[in-house]
Enzyme design. Structure first.
Site, PDB file in Angstrom:
ATOM      1  N   HIS A 383      -1.512   1.850  12.343  1.00  0.00           N
ATOM      2  CA  HIS A 383      -0.552   2.363  11.368  1.00  0.00           C
ATOM      3  C   HIS A 383       0.899   2.121  11.783  1.00  0.00           C
ATOM      4  O   HIS A 383       1.819   2.304  10.970  1.00  0.00           O
ATOM      5  CB  HIS A 383      -0.793   3.861  11.156  1.00  0.00           C
ATOM      6  CG  HIS A 383      -0.797   4.251   9.704  1.00  0.00           C
ATOM      7  ND1 HIS A 383       0.161   3.811   8.809  1.00  0.00           N
ATOM      8  CD2 HIS A 383      -1.638   5.025   8.988  1.00  0.00           C
ATOM      9  CE1 HIS A 383      -0.099   4.320   7.609  1.00  0.00           C
ATOM     10  NE2 HIS A 383      -1.191   5.063   7.678  1.00  0.00           N
ATOM     11  N   ASP A 387       1.628   0.052   6.554  1.00  0.00           N
ATOM     12  CA  ASP A 387       1.250   1.247   5.832  1.00  0.00           C
ATOM     13  C   ASP A 387       0.051   0.947   4.941  1.00  0.00           C
ATOM     14  O   ASP A 387      -0.473  -0.173   4.922  1.00  0.00           O
ATOM     15  CB  ASP A 387       2.436   1.750   4.990  1.00  0.00           C
ATOM     16  CG  ASP A 387       3.593   2.209   5.863  1.00  0.00           C
ATOM     17  OD1 ASP A 387       3.314   2.747   6.959  1.00  0.00           O
ATOM     18  OD2 ASP A 387       4.756   2.032   5.457  1.00  0.00           O
TER      19      ASP A 387
END
Length: 412
Positions: A383, A387
């Protein structure tokens, strides 16, 4: 002539409105003394013995053991003044007014007595048996009921509560069988070393350093499988399902190059070439061989290289170079007969595509329910690198290529 008096279930306090008859302590025809307990009842609070305030002969009982009796309902009737002797029921014509266990009459020496039967001539001549004392300290009606249900004699238990009070745990211990100790076996300790140790170190580091997330989608792979069969029917080198999926991966990474990367401190390093790792299960454990410059290979070439590396992994002939330098991993856990997984990213890579088994399932196709070959695709990503939008875009492109292989032709 004797006067028959009715004794009803008294108010036992604490707002209780009913009680269950547990055990009758007298029978019809018994002679009872003033304040002698005639019945044992169980309320929502406790088990109590209820004393009758009249002395005389029991002429009737109302209710059976197990019946629920409301407060004020009759329990027994007693013929007052019909006792065979004054010694059997002193002051029989007067009630004590007390109905709770532990309360006696105000007459000196009256005390509490157990029931007295009319003796027969033979019984009068025989020596009177001595009744053993039986005091059981139980306060909870639940404990009494539990003991009755399991046939536990409360008199045989030693209570673990204050002043020997029998608790629920005491009854449960009496009910539960004594566990048989399992034989002690020697502990088997397997050192983490070699390939297994290297994999353990790498996965542990991945969990420590990479904040990963996973997204997934079901895809209709019917056309994908049809195209593969047509390719193989045309002759030439065979194309495996994994080889064709590898070609889809390289096309998807060309569209989303941020995912072919690694994190170095506070920088994302986007790598120029795709070195595709793929999970291979061997007798020595899970290994991830790497196909170099996968972006330059066709589906058939990818299949051939993956086949070579898989065989080398199973024979233990992989070189260190074959196991290092990957930039993206394809994980085909479908070969184990499972649909989905949330795998651990192969450190220091940034993402991994997972492929479940391809199986026939009900599916809505062109507006109608049909049986189609369906696969679950999962995508695990760092992450820090991207995104959900980028991750979802990558996975959707792969799913589109699986559902409509013609989409892939635009990028060939």
């Amino acid at each position: 002539m004797a006067e028959v008096r009715e004794f009803t279930l008294p108010d036992l306090g604490e707002g209780l409105t009913e009680a269950e008859i547990v055990r009758w302590l007298v029978e019809v025809g018994d002679v009872v003394a003033v304040d002698q307990p005639v019945v044992e009842v169980e309320t929502a609070k406790a088990m109590v013995e209820v004393p009758c305030p009249y002395g005389g002969v029991v002429t009737a009982r109302f209710g059976s053991e197990g019946d629920e009796v409301p407060v004020g309902s009759p329990l027994v009737t007693v013929a007052v003044g019909d006792a065979p002797s004054a010694e059997a029921a002193p002051d029989a014509d007067e009630g004590s007014g007390n109905v709770l266990v532990g309360y006696g009459t105000s007459a000196a020496g009256a005390g509490r007595r157990r029931r007295v039967r009319r003796p027969s001539a033979a019984a009068a001549a025989a020596p009177a048996p001595v009744a053993p004392a039986r005091t059981v300290a139980v306060i909870s009606p639940l404990v009494r009921r539990l003991a009755r249900e399991h046939g536990v004699d409360l008199a045989s238990l030693r209570g673990s509560g204050p002043e020997g009070l029998i608790l629920r745990a005491d009854v449960e211990r009496a009910v539960a069988p004594t566990p048989v100790a399992a034989p002690v076996e020697a502990t088997n300790r397997i050192p983490l070393r070699g390939v297994r140790g290297a994999v353990a170190d790498k996965l542990s580091r991945s969990r420590r350093e990479i904040p990963d997330a996973t997204t997934w989608v079901d895809a209709d792979a019917t056309e994908f499988m049809t195209v593969r069969r047509a390719m193989n029917a045309a002759g030439g080198p065979k194309v495996s399902v994994l080889g064709l999926l590898a070609r889809v991966c390289t096309a998807a990474l060309a569209r989303f190059p941020d995912l072919n990367s690694t994190v170095d401190g506070r920088e994302i390093v986007i790598l120029p070439g795709i070195h595709l790792g793929f999970a291979a299960q061997t007798d020595r454990g899970l290994v991830v061989p790497v196909v170099r410059d996968a972006h330059k290979l066709s589906a058939a070439s990818l299949t051939a290289e993956m086949t070579r590396l898989t065989e080398a992994a199973r024979t233990g002939t992989l070189t260190p170079a074959d196991l290092t330098g990957g930039t993206f991993t394809l994980n085909n856990y479908g070969v184990f007969g499972v649909d989905g997984s949330t795998p651990i990213i192969n450190h220091p890579e940034a993402a991994m595509l997972g492929v479940g088994r391809i199986v026939p399932k009900p599916w809505v196709h062109e507006g109608e329910l049909a049986v189609r070959e369906v696969v679950q695709l999962s995508f695990t990503f760092d992450h820090r690198v991207c995104d959900g939008g980028t991750a979802g875009g990558f996975l959707r492109y792969v799913a589109d290529c699986v559902e409509r292989p013609g989409v892939l032709l635009r990028d060939l």
